[in-house]
Design a protein around this motif. Structure first.
Motif, PDB file in Angstrom:
ATOM      1  N   GLU A 479       0.819  -1.210   0.000  1.00 16.52           N
ATOM      2  CA  GLU A 479       0.000   0.000   0.000  1.00 16.52           C
ATOM      3  C   GLU A 479       0.859   1.269   0.000  1.00 16.52           C
ATOM      4  OE1 GLU A 479      -2.549  -0.172   3.352  1.00 16.52           O
ATOM      5  OE2 GLU A 479      -3.635  -1.977   2.685  1.00 16.52           O
ATOM      6  N   ASN A 480       1.992   1.249   0.696  1.00 13.99           N
ATOM      7  CA  ASN A 480       2.815   2.444   0.878  1.00 13.99           C
ATOM      8  C   ASN A 480       4.096   2.419   0.035  1.00 13.99           C
ATOM      9  OD1 ASN A 480       1.632   4.072   3.388  1.00 13.99           O
ATOM     10  ND2 ASN A 480       1.420   1.887   3.814  1.00 13.99           N
ATOM     11  N   LYS A 481       4.124   1.530  -0.952  1.00 16.69           N
ATOM     12  CA  LYS A 481       5.359   1.327  -1.711  1.00 16.69           C
ATOM     13  C   LYS A 481       5.850   2.605  -2.381  1.00 16.69           C
ATOM     14  CE  LYS A 481       5.167  -1.377  -5.289  1.00 16.69           C
ATOM     15  NZ  LYS A 481       5.137  -2.602  -6.123  1.00 16.69           N
ATOM     16  N   GLU A 482       4.930   3.397  -2.943  1.00 14.99           N
ATOM     17  CA  GLU A 482       5.339   4.607  -3.657  1.00 14.99           C
ATOM     18  C   GLU A 482       5.938   5.643  -2.713  1.00 14.99           C
ATOM     19  OE1 GLU A 482       5.689   5.130  -6.860  1.00 14.99           O
ATOM     20  OE2 GLU A 482       5.123   3.019  -7.031  1.00 14.99           O
ATOM     21  N   LYS A 483       5.387   5.775  -1.515  1.00 14.09           N
ATOM     22  CA  LYS A 483       5.946   6.724  -0.552  1.00 14.09           C
ATOM     23  C   LYS A 483       7.322   6.268  -0.089  1.00 14.09           C
ATOM     24  CE  LYS A 483       5.345   8.776   4.009  1.00 14.09           C
ATOM     25  NZ  LYS A 483       6.134   9.950   3.582  1.00 14.09           N
ATOM     26  N   ILE A 484       7.449   4.969   0.197  1.00 15.21           N
ATOM     27  CA  ILE A 484       8.749   4.438   0.604  1.00 15.21           C
ATOM     28  C   ILE A 484       9.758   4.615  -0.522  1.00 15.21           C
ATOM     29  CG2 ILE A 484       9.999   2.342   1.256  1.00 15.21           C
ATOM     30  CD1 ILE A 484       7.438   1.376   2.625  1.00 15.21           C
ATOM     31  N   ARG A 485       9.309   4.367  -1.728  1.00 13.50           N
ATOM     32  CA  ARG A 485      10.168   4.536  -2.893  1.00 13.50           C
ATOM     33  C   ARG A 485      10.676   5.978  -2.979  1.00 13.50           C
ATOM     34  NH1 ARG A 485       9.819   2.092  -8.267  1.00 13.50           N
ATOM     35  NH2 ARG A 485      10.872   3.430  -9.770  1.00 13.50           N
ATOM     36  N   SER A 486       9.768   6.929  -2.777  1.00 10.54           N
ATOM     37  CA  SER A 486      10.132   8.343  -2.847  1.00 10.54           C
ATOM     38  C   SER A 486      11.145   8.712  -1.770  1.00 10.54           C
ATOM     39  CB  SER A 486       8.870   9.198  -2.696  1.00 10.54           C
ATOM     40  OG  SER A 486       9.207  10.572  -2.644  1.00 10.54           O
ATOM     41  N   ASP A 487      10.949   8.188  -0.560  1.00 16.27           N
ATOM     42  CA  ASP A 487      11.863   8.501   0.537  1.00 16.27           C
ATOM     43  C   ASP A 487      13.241   7.853   0.337  1.00 16.27           C
ATOM     44  OD1 ASP A 487      10.091  10.133   1.906  1.00 16.27           O
ATOM     45  OD2 ASP A 487       9.202   8.466   2.999  1.00 16.27           O
ATOM     46  N   ILE A 488      13.260   6.670  -0.275  1.00 15.07           N
ATOM     47  CA  ILE A 488      14.539   6.021  -0.584  1.00 15.07           C
ATOM     48  C   ILE A 488      15.314   6.859  -1.602  1.00 15.07           C
ATOM     49  CG2 ILE A 488      15.596   4.051  -1.757  1.00 15.07           C
ATOM     50  CD1 ILE A 488      13.549   2.262  -0.441  1.00 15.07           C
ATOM     51  N   LEU A 489      14.612   7.350  -2.619  1.00 12.66           N
ATOM     52  CA  LEU A 489      15.264   8.179  -3.626  1.00 12.66           C
ATOM     53  C   LEU A 489      15.803   9.467  -3.012  1.00 12.66           C
ATOM     54  CD1 LEU A 489      12.812   7.748  -6.647  1.00 12.66           C
ATOM     55  CD2 LEU A 489      15.097   6.773  -6.385  1.00 12.66           C
ATOM     56  N   ALA A 490      15.058  10.028  -2.056  1.00 15.91           N
ATOM     57  CA  ALA A 490      15.528  11.239  -1.374  1.00 15.91           C
ATOM     58  C   ALA A 490      16.792  10.938  -0.572  1.00 15.91           C
ATOM     59  CB  ALA A 490      14.430  11.781  -0.447  1.00 15.91           C
ATOM     60  N   LYS A 491      16.815   9.765   0.062  1.00 18.87           N
ATOM     61  CA  LYS A 491      18.001   9.350   0.816  1.00 18.87           C
ATOM     62  C   LYS A 491      19.191   9.181  -0.119  1.00 18.87           C
ATOM     63  CE  LYS A 491      17.849   8.449   4.571  1.00 18.87           C
ATOM     64  NZ  LYS A 491      18.098   9.285   5.780  1.00 18.87           N
ATOM     65  N   LYS A 492      18.946   8.580  -1.262  1.00 18.30           N
ATOM     66  CA  LYS A 492      20.023   8.388  -2.238  1.00 18.30           C
ATOM     67  C   LYS A 492      20.539   9.729  -2.757  1.00 18.30           C
ATOM     68  CE  LYS A 492      18.886   5.414  -5.414  1.00 18.30           C
ATOM     69  NZ  LYS A 492      17.967   4.680  -6.335  1.00 18.30           N
ATOM     70  N   ASN A 493      19.618  10.683  -2.989  1.00 16.13           N
ATOM     71  CA  ASN A 493      20.037  12.008  -3.447  1.00 16.13           C
ATOM     72  C   ASN A 493      20.882  12.713  -2.395  1.00 16.13           C
ATOM     73  OD1 ASN A 493      18.730  11.770  -5.914  1.00 16.13           O
ATOM     74  ND2 ASN A 493      16.820  12.670  -5.149  1.00 16.13           N
ATOM     75  N   ASN A 494      20.507  12.530  -1.136  1.00 21.19           N
ATOM     76  CA  ASN A 494      21.287  13.124  -0.046  1.00 21.19           C
ATOM     77  C   ASN A 494      22.693  12.532   0.004  1.00 21.19           C
ATOM     78  OD1 ASN A 494      21.738  14.787   2.176  1.00 21.19           O
ATOM     79  ND2 ASN A 494      21.011  13.267   3.642  1.00 21.19           N
ATOM     80  N   ILE A 495      22.776  11.209  -0.214  1.00 15.28           N
ATOM     81  CA  ILE A 495      24.087  10.549  -0.259  1.00 15.28           C
ATOM     82  C   ILE A 495      24.918  11.098  -1.415  1.00 15.28           C
ATOM     83  CG2 ILE A 495      25.214   8.341  -0.797  1.00 15.28           C
ATOM     84  CD1 ILE A 495      23.015   6.962   0.845  1.00 15.28           C
ATOM     85  N   ASN A 496      24.291  11.283  -2.560  1.00 18.02           N
ATOM     86  CA  ASN A 496      25.004  11.836  -3.718  1.00 18.02           C
ATOM     87  C   ASN A 496      25.512  13.250  -3.443  1.00 18.02           C
ATOM     88  OD1 ASN A 496      24.587   9.528  -5.226  1.00 18.02           O
ATOM     89  ND2 ASN A 496      22.730  10.286  -6.199  1.00 18.02           N
ATOM     90  N   GLU A 497      24.692  14.047  -2.750  1.00 19.85           N
ATOM     91  CA  GLU A 497      25.108  15.418  -2.419  1.00 19.85           C
ATOM     92  C   GLU A 497      26.296  15.416  -1.457  1.00 19.85           C
ATOM     93  OE1 GLU A 497      21.732  17.500  -0.936  1.00 19.85           O
ATOM     94  OE2 GLU A 497      20.615  17.399  -2.831  1.00 19.85           O
ATOM     95  N   LEU A 498      26.284  14.507  -0.496  1.00 21.83           N
ATOM     96  CA  LEU A 498      27.389  14.434   0.461  1.00 21.83           C
ATOM     97  C   LEU A 498      28.684  13.997  -0.221  1.00 21.83           C
ATOM     98  CD1 LEU A 498      25.534  12.840   3.514  1.00 21.83           C
ATOM     99  CD2 LEU A 498      26.621  15.092   3.475  1.00 21.83           C
ATOM    100  N   THR A 499      28.592  12.983  -1.099  1.00 20.13           N
ATOM    101  CA  THR A 499      29.804  12.539  -1.804  1.00 20.13           C
ATOM    102  C   THR A 499      30.340  13.653  -2.699  1.00 20.13           C
ATOM    103  OG1 THR A 499      28.503  11.557  -3.604  1.00 20.13           O
ATOM    104  CG2 THR A 499      29.120  10.109  -1.782  1.00 20.13           C
ATOM    105  N   ALA A 500      29.436  14.403  -3.352  1.00 21.95           N
ATOM    106  CA  ALA A 500      29.875  15.513  -4.210  1.00 21.95           C
ATOM    107  C   ALA A 500      30.551  16.604  -3.386  1.00 21.95           C
ATOM    108  CB  ALA A 500      28.676  16.088  -4.967  1.00 21.95           C
ATOM    109  N   THR A 501      30.014  16.872  -2.204  1.00 18.68           N
ATOM    110  CA  THR A 501      30.603  17.891  -1.323  1.00 18.68           C
ATOM    111  C   THR A 501      32.007  17.483  -0.892  1.00 18.68           C
ATOM    112  OG1 THR A 501      28.419  18.555  -0.488  1.00 18.68           O
ATOM    113  CG2 THR A 501      30.339  19.140   0.852  1.00 18.68           C
TER     114      THR A 501
END
Length: 560
Positions: A479-501
Motif C-alpha cells: 500500500e505504501n510502496k510509492e511513498k517508501i520509494r520516494s523517501d529512498i530516492l531522497a536518501k540516495k540524493n542526499n548521499i550523492n550530495e554528500l559525496t559531491a561535497t
C-alpha cells in the motif's frame, strides 16, 4: 619531430597502469624490446638510442618512428630529473606494448607540450593551456594531448606534475568531446566479481584440505584474493603489487605490517611515502597462509609464487615467462581473465568484456574509499605512493562503486545471513525477511507507515523505516510502496550530495595551497564523511528489511 596535422588515433587515459622506478623500469623496458625483436616488431634501435622504428604487426613493412632527440633540450629546465629521457623512453615502451597504435601519437603530443613549455617550466604552463584551448586542432586532438601529458605525469610522479595536472584536468573538463576511453565498470558488475571471487576462494580452500587434487585451483585463486583485498584498501598499482617481496609481512607485538616496494625520497620537501604500512590481522593471516602453502614450490623473489601458478595445470602454460622467480602484471591480468571464465562456467554468471575489472581499477576504488572515509589529502597521497598532493587531483570520481559496496557490506552485516541467490551480472539478492520481521515481534505500535517494535519508542531517525525498531506487514508495504520509494530516492540524493561535497572540498584542498592550511576545511570533510556513513547505514538498514535487490518494483536497487 613535427606536430601531426591529422586526427590522432589514440584513446589513452590520464591514468597510467605502470609506475616508474629507475632500475626496475629500465630493465623491464629492455625486456619488452627484446621480446618485440623476437616477434619481428622492433625494427631498429636499442633502448640507449634516440631513434627507434617499430611496427604494429609482425613482418609489416610500414613502421612508426620514435625520435627522442628533442629531449636533449631538457637543459631548458634544470629542475627536471637527470634521467628524464629514460623516464620518457620507459613510458613509451610500455605504451608500445599496451596500445600498439597510440604510442607514436602519444610521444608526438607529449613532445609538443615539452617544446612549448621549455621542458615543462612552471612559468610556461599558461603557454601550454592557451595553445590547447585556442588552437585550431580538433577537440579530440586537444583531449588526447592532455591525456598523454597527464598519463606521463601519473607514470613518473615527478614534481612538476603538481603545477600542471590540476590545470590540465580542469581544461579537459571544459572541452566538449565524447571519449572512447574505457570507464570503470558499473558497481553491480564489480560487486558480482567480488562476490564470486570470495565464494570461489572459500569453496576451493575448503575442498583443498580434503582433496589433494583441489590444491591446484587454490594456487590460481589465492593471488587474486590477496590482490583484491589488499588493493581495495591501499591504492597500489598492479606493478607495485606484483613487486611485493616474499618476506613482506611482519608481526611486531600484535601489530601487523606489510612492506611495499616503494622508493625512499632524498628530497625531504616532498611528501614522504611510507613503504611499511599497518594492516589488520585478517590480511596478515591471509598472506601468511599463502606463503606457507606455496613454500613447497621453492624460491621466489616476489610474494606471489610464479611456480605455484604454473603448477595450477597444463592449461596454464601460457603463464610461463623466462624469469620464474617473479610475478608480473601480465600474469595478474591473465589470472583475472581466467577467473571470469570460471564465473561463467561454474556459476553461470557471464559479464561482457567491457564491464570486467582490470588490474588498475582497484587503485581508483581505494582512492575514493579513503576520501569518502575522511582521510586528509596528505594521508591519501602517502598511502597511494604519491610524492605530491596534486597528483591525486584526477582520482576524485568513481564514488558509485564505493557507495554501493558500503551499502551491500552493511546489509550483509545487518542481516547476518548467507547470500543464497545470484542474478547474472547483478548484485546478489540476500535472504528475504518474509513479512519484513513483522510477525516476530510481540509489541507493535502503529505509526504512519508500519509499526514500531520498541516499547520505549527510542527513535533513531525522523523517518521510521530508517530505524532498527521499525517493521511492516507485506500488505501495508504494498500500500505504501510509492511513498517508501520516494523517501529512498531522497536518501540516495542526499548521499550523492554528500559525496559531491566531499569531492569538491578535497579538490579545493588539493589545488589550493592556502586551503591546505585551513583546519576548518579538514573538519568539514570529517563532518561530511560521518554524515555520509550515517546515511549509508540507514539506507542499508531499510534495504535489508525490504529484501535487498527487489525494493523498487522488483528492479535491482541502485544506491547512487
Amino acid at each position: 619531430m613535427s606536430i601531426i596535422e591529422t586526427e590522432v588515433e589514440i584513446d589513452i587515459d590520464v591514468f597510467s597502469d605502470e609506475e616508474f622506478q629507475i632500475e626496475e623500469s629500465v630493465n623491464e623496458a629492455k625486456k619488452i624490446i627484446d621480446r618485440l625483436v623476437v616477434e619481428n616488431r622492433w625494427i631498429k634501435g636499442d633502448f640507449e638510442d634516440d631513434y627507434w622504428e617499430v611496427t604494429q604487426i609482425q613482418y609489416n613493412e610500414n613502421f612508426k618512428a620514435f625520435d627522442f632527440n628533442l629531449l636533449d633540450s631538457a637543459a631548458f629546465n634544470p629542475s627536471l630529473p637527470l634521467f628524464f629521457k629514460e623516464m620518457v623512453k620507459c613510458w613509451i615502451v610500455n605504451l608500445i606494448d599496451k596500445y600498439k597504435k597510440g604510442a607514436t601519437t602519444s610521444l608526438i603530443l607529449f613532445l609538443k607540450g615539452f617544446e612549448l613549455t621549455k621542458g615543462f617550466k612552471v612559468d610556461k604552463k599558461i603557454t601550454l593551456l592557451k595553445f590547447i584551448e585556442h588552437s585550431d586542432y580538433s577537440n579530440k586532438y586537444k583531449v588526447d594531448m592532455i591525456n598523454s601529458i597527464c598519463n606521463f605525469f601519473d607514470y613518473t610522479d615527478i614534481e612538476i606534475a603538481d603545477d600542471y595536472v590540476p590545470s590540465l584536468v580542469q581544461l579537459k573538463s571544459k572541452i566538449p568531446y565524447e571519449s572512447n576511453i574505457r570507464q570503470l565498470p558499473p558497481s553491480k558488475y564489480v560487486l558480482s566479481f567480488s562476490y564470486y571471487l570470495e565464494k570461489h576462494f572459500d569453496k576451493v580452500l575448503d575442498e583443498a584440505f580434503n582433496e589433494d587434487s583441489k590444491y591446484k585451483e587454490v594456487f590460481l585463486i589465492f593471488p587474486l584474493i590477496i590482490w583484491w583485498r589488499l588493493t581495495n584498501v591501499i591504492p597500489i598499482r598492479p606493478t607495485e603489487f606484483c613487486l611485493i617481496k616474499r618476506d613482506c609481512i611482519s608481526d611486531e607485538g600484535g601489530k601487523y605490517y606489510i612492506r611495499l616496494p616503494r622508493n625512499k625520497l632524498k628530497n625531504t620537501k616532498r611528501i614522504q611515502i611510507p613503504d611499511k604500512l599497518l594492516i589488520d590481522e585478517e590480511m596478515y593471516e591471509l598472506i601468511k597462509l599463502y606463503i606457507e602453502l606455496t613454500n613447497r614450490f621453492g624460491h621466489t623473489d616476489t610474494l606471489i609464487s610464479y611456480r605455484s601458478i604454473i603448477h595450477g595445470g597444463a592449461s596454464n602454460r601460457a603463464f610461463v615467462t623466462k624469469n620464474l622467480n617473479q610475478f608480473k602484471s601480465l600474469n595478474l591480468d591473465r589470472l583475472i581473465k581466467r577467473f571470469y571464465k570460471v564465473m561463467e562456467t561454474k556459476y553461470a554468471c557471464q559479464i561482457s568484456k567491457e564491464y570486467q575489472v582490470l588490474p588498475n581499477d582497484t587503485r581508483h576504488f581505494a582512492f575514493v574509499s579513503l576520501m569518502m572515509q575522511g582521510y586528509s589529502p596528505v594521508e591519501i597521497a602517502r598511502l597511494g605512493g604519491h610524492q605530491t598532493i596534486k597528483a591525486q587531483y584526477h582520482y576524485s570520481g568513481h564514488t558509485e562503486y564505493w557507495v554501493d559496496c558500503e551499502v551491500f557490506r552493511l546489509m550483509k552485516k545487518i542481516k547476518n545471513s548467507k547470500i543464497v541467490t545470484m542474478q547474472t551480472g547483478t548484485i546478489p539478492d540476500e535472504v528475504k525477511l518474509k513479512a519484513y520481521d513483522y510477525n516476530n515481534s510481540s509489541f507493535k505500535r502503529k505509526m504512519k507507515v508500519g509499526h514500531c517494535k520498541d516499547v520505549e519508542q527510542r527513535c533513531e531517525s525522523k523517518l521510521c523505516y530508517f530505524c532498527s525498531h521499525w517493521g511492516i506487514s507485506t500488505e501495508e508495504y504494498i500500500e505504501n510502496k510509492e511513498k517508501i520509494r520516494s523517501d529512498i530516492l531522497a536518501k540516495k540524493n542526499n548521499i550523492n550530495e554528500l559525496t559531491a561535497t566531499i569531492r569538491n572540498i578535497n579538490k579545493q584542498i588539493v589545488s589550493d595551497e592556502l586551503s591546505r592550511r585551513d583546519s576548518g576545511l579538514f573538519n568539514k570533510v570529517r563532518s561530511k564523511s560521518n554524515a555520509l556513513q550515517s546515511e549509508i547505514y540507514k539506507l542499508a538498514l531499510l534495504c535489508s528489511k525490504l529484501g535487498g535487490g527487489e525494493v523498487l518494483d522488483g528492479e535491482q536497487v541502485r544506491w547512487s
